[in-house]
Design an enzyme around this catalytic site. Structure first.
Site, mmCIF file in Angstrom:
data_model
loop_
_atom_site.group_PDB
_atom_site.id
_atom_site.type_symbol
_atom_site.label_atom_id
_atom_site.label_comp_id
_atom_site.label_asym_id
_atom_site.label_seq_id
_atom_site.Cartn_x
_atom_site.Cartn_y
_atom_site.Cartn_z
ATOM 1 N N LYS A 179 -19.042 16.026 -17.939
ATOM 2 C CA LYS A 179 -20.244 16.529 -17.264
ATOM 3 C C LYS A 179 -21.098 15.363 -16.768
ATOM 4 C CE LYS A 179 -24.500 18.975 -17.889
ATOM 5 N NZ LYS A 179 -25.472 19.556 -18.800
ATOM 6 N N GLU A 185 -15.617 7.073 -23.734
ATOM 7 C CA GLU A 185 -14.262 7.421 -24.203
ATOM 8 C C GLU A 185 -13.432 7.961 -23.033
ATOM 9 O OE1 GLU A 185 -17.063 8.221 -25.702
ATOM 10 O OE2 GLU A 185 -16.862 8.229 -27.896
ATOM 11 N N GLY A 238 -22.622 21.078 -21.948
ATOM 12 C CA GLY A 238 -21.215 20.725 -22.139
ATOM 13 C C GLY A 238 -20.490 21.690 -23.071
ATOM 14 N N ARG A 239 -21.120 22.012 -24.201
ATOM 15 C CA ARG A 239 -20.456 22.874 -25.193
ATOM 16 C C ARG A 239 -20.451 24.332 -24.770
ATOM 17 N NH1 ARG A 239 -24.896 20.304 -26.832
ATOM 18 N NH2 ARG A 239 -26.764 21.491 -27.363
ATOM 19 N N GLU A 324 -24.018 21.121 -32.799
ATOM 20 C CA GLU A 324 -24.676 20.302 -31.777
ATOM 21 C C GLU A 324 -25.847 21.075 -31.158
ATOM 22 O OE1 GLU A 324 -22.806 18.769 -27.951
ATOM 23 O OE2 GLU A 324 -22.696 16.958 -29.171
ATOM 24 N N HIS A 354 -4.547 28.152 -49.390
ATOM 25 C CA HIS A 354 -3.783 27.324 -50.323
ATOM 26 C C HIS A 354 -4.319 25.906 -50.401
ATOM 27 C CE1 HIS A 354 -0.734 30.378 -51.070
ATOM 28 N NE2 HIS A 354 -0.919 30.714 -49.799
ATOM 29 N N LYS A 471 -24.481 6.410 -30.035
ATOM 30 C CA LYS A 471 -23.816 5.879 -28.827
ATOM 31 C C LYS A 471 -24.375 4.506 -28.490
ATOM 32 C CE LYS A 471 -23.118 10.288 -26.420
ATOM 33 N NZ LYS A 471 -23.434 11.039 -25.214
HETATM 34 O O1 F6P Z 1 -22.151 13.032 -27.111
HETATM 35 C C1 F6P Z 1 -22.293 14.387 -27.072
HETATM 36 C C2 F6P Z 1 -21.853 14.942 -25.757
HETATM 37 O O2 F6P Z 1 -22.794 14.666 -24.777
HETATM 38 C C3 F6P Z 1 -21.586 16.440 -25.845
HETATM 39 O O3 F6P Z 1 -22.738 17.176 -25.736
HETATM 40 C C4 F6P Z 1 -20.623 16.641 -24.734
HETATM 41 O O4 F6P Z 1 -19.918 17.845 -24.825
HETATM 42 C C5 F6P Z 1 -19.748 15.421 -24.897
HETATM 43 O O5 F6P Z 1 -20.625 14.390 -25.328
HETATM 44 C C6 F6P Z 1 -19.029 14.989 -23.652
HETATM 45 O O6 F6P Z 1 -19.937 14.746 -22.627
HETATM 46 P P1 F6P Z 1 -19.472 14.636 -21.129
HETATM 47 O O7 F6P Z 1 -18.874 15.944 -20.739
HETATM 48 O O8 F6P Z 1 -20.707 14.312 -20.368
HETATM 49 O O9 F6P Z 1 -18.455 13.540 -21.053
#
Ligand code: F6P
Length: 515
Positions: A179, A185, A238-239, A324, A354, A471
């Site tokens: 987003k 990452e 995002g979520r 979150e 289990h 971060k």
């Molecule tokens: O670090 C948290 C977060 O911002 C989440 O809210 C989000 O889903 C995830 O990182 C990934 O963010 P993006 O879609 O901006 O890469």
């Protein structure tokens, strides 16, 4: 309710099971939600609904659906429902019109990806990974995908290594899903993906890279050779973004009609949440019961237990959605809260039985559970599926009613060890048949439950400031290590002075890394 017992509540009211259960038609199937094994009564539900009115939960819902900026700390509307809306009662025409252009681009893109592309690798993390991964995995149990999808989220290089294992560059498409398009990452994995394509002799890189983002200008600035950029609105968290272009991997795997079916299931629940009377509103009640367990009864965790291999990624997905959203120490006005999100965890049944259920039955912490199952099997044996569902039902029974020393009988010296106290609350969420629509409906039900819980606490469920510090510090430590930054790509000015423990760990890593 802290002193009442589920055994007594059931004996006192023969109609309890039916009176505290609700049916819901959605996603092309039937849902049955049984709250009777929760530590509630009909009077408690009445009081919770009154409290919801008093705390403005329903007006907040209406404000969200109308596109008002209820995400006050970011001054944004919250429009995930518009991503799947087709009706004025869930989303005004103005919002739907905005969505339609993005949706047309998504459809156009999906329909034109050549059949020579047989594999998709989704590069994204958090909400740009967990939702599509859950839905892809679940629908794969119902039908074979046209294209297989792999997911790489972690900056641990092994994640992408594994996702790429055995793939052919010419047949592979990468979805760079972020987003913000600033998540290091995802960008690091995207850069490695470009190298992999180049090393595989691909010259038309743009045909193998599609971006999904709310910040298209950052795609251009990233220098990545992205061919197509699909957009999502900034107002979709995002979520909560599954129904937006973030779900493109699902559409590429199964086709747009299947992705539409997921969204139709979500829409059914949205419509119910928007219009059903409060006391019969399953999404509202689901959230109120969760809030009751955490905020009033004080249970610090809650377990999500799908008795379905197809839903094995659900606990991880919900952990992000709920924690979150609602893991906040202050309400939206900055007042300190006494409680907020429970820790959400879980596992797939019967495996979890289990492994961890011992503590659910006899441990000191009471853990409210959501049992989730579907009556029709997706596997090869209806008889074994019956055994699976028998386990699910029996576990909620054992948790609720336990077994006393008298009932255990046998060797007196061992009786105490065998006693299970019972009175441990659970909801059973039963689905007739798990369809693509049912998966969407399930997601929407939990989205609205999360919203309701947050609104009861009066907090903002749509920001996530807490993750930012980590971060930034990761960027600082990465700078010291000379590593690819793990901080948000927009972060600069790293601090190089650290506390003694951090300095020691950095030195340790260097020594072992370079040995
Ligand atoms: O670090 C948290 C977060 O911002 C989440 O809210 C989000 O889903 C995830 O990182 C990934 O963010 P993006 O879609 O901006 O890469």
């Amino acid at each position: 309710m802290r002193t009442t017992n589920l055994r007594d509540l059931f004996s006192a009211d023969p109609g309890r099971a039916t009176n505290l259960s609700y049916g819901l038609s959605c996603g092309g199937t039937e849902f049955f939600v049984d709250f009777s094994k929760q530590s509630i009564t009909a009077a408690v539900l009445d009081a919770l609904v009154d409290e919801a009115h008093e705390r403005g939960v329903l007006s907040r819902r209406d404000a969200m659906l109308a596109g008002e900026p209820i995400n006050r700390t970011e001054n944004r509307a919250v429009t995930h429902v518009a991503m799947r809306a087709s009706d004025d009662s869930t989303s005004p025409a103005r919002l739907r019109a905005e969505v339609q252009a993005g949706d047309r681009a998504l459809r156009d893109y999906v329909d034109n990806v050549p059949t020579t592309i047989t594999h998709v690798v989704n590069l994204g993390i958090g909400g740009s990974d967990l939702g599509p991964a859950l839905v892809y995995d679940a629908i794969s149990a119902m039908q074979s995908p046209v294209r297989t999808v792999r997911f790489a989220a972690n900056i641990d290089p092994l994640d992408l290594d594994r996702a790429l294992d055995g793939l052919t560059p010419a047949r592979t498409l990468f979805v760079v899903c972020s987003k913000s398009f600033g998540t290091s990452e995802t960008l690091a994995n995207a850069r490695r993906a470009v190298d992999w394509l180049r090393q595989g002799g691909i010259s038309d890189l743009g045909d193998h890279l599609v971006a999904v983002t709310a910040r298209p200008e950052r795609v251009a600035a990233s220098g990545l050779p992205i061919g197509t950029t699909l957009t999502m609105p900034e107002s979709v968290g995002g979520r909560y973004s599954l129904a937006s272009a973030v779900g493109v991997s699902v559409a590429l795997a199964f086709g747009m009609p299947v992705f539409d079916a997921v969204r139709a299931g979500m829409r059914d629940v949205d419509l119910h949440f928007a219009t059903a009377p409060a006391r019969e509103n399953v999404a509202l009640l689901f959230g109120l019961v969760a809030w009751w367990n955490a905020a009033v009864l004080g249970h610090p965790t809650t377990a999500v237990l799908p008795y379905s291999r197809a839903l094995s990624l659900l606990p991880g997905y919900l952990a992000q959605l709920v924690m979150e959203s609602n893991g906040k120490w202050v309400d939206e006005h900055g007042n300190v809260l006494n409680s907020s999100s429970p820790v959400v965890w879980g596992g797939v049944g019967t495996n979890a039985q289990h492994a961890v259920f011992q503590a659910l039955h006899q441990g000191h912490q009471v853990v409210p559970c959501d049992f989730i199952g579907h009556s029709r099997t997706l596997g090869g044996s209806a008889r074994d599926h019956d055994a699976l569902i028998a386990n699910m039902i029996a576990q909620s029974q054992a948790l609720a009613f336990g077994v006393t020393a008298e009932e255990v009988g046998g060797d007196a010296s061992l009786r105490r060890h065998r006693v299970t106290p019972g009175n441990r609350p659970s909801t059973t969420l039963f689905i007739a048949q798990l369809t693509a629509g049912a998966v969407g409906a399930l997601v929407a039900l939990y989205e609205h439950s999360t919203f309701v819980q947050g609104a009861m606490w009066g907090l903002n469920s749509f920001d996530q400031w807490g993750v930012e510090l980590g971060k930034r510090l990761a960027g600082d430590v990465a700078a010291v290590l000379g590593a690819a930054s793990t901080a948000n790509a927009t972060h600069d000015n790293p601090t190089t002075q650290h506390d003694a423990s951090t300095t020691q760990l950095v030195a340790m890593h260097r020594r072992w890394r370079d040995a």
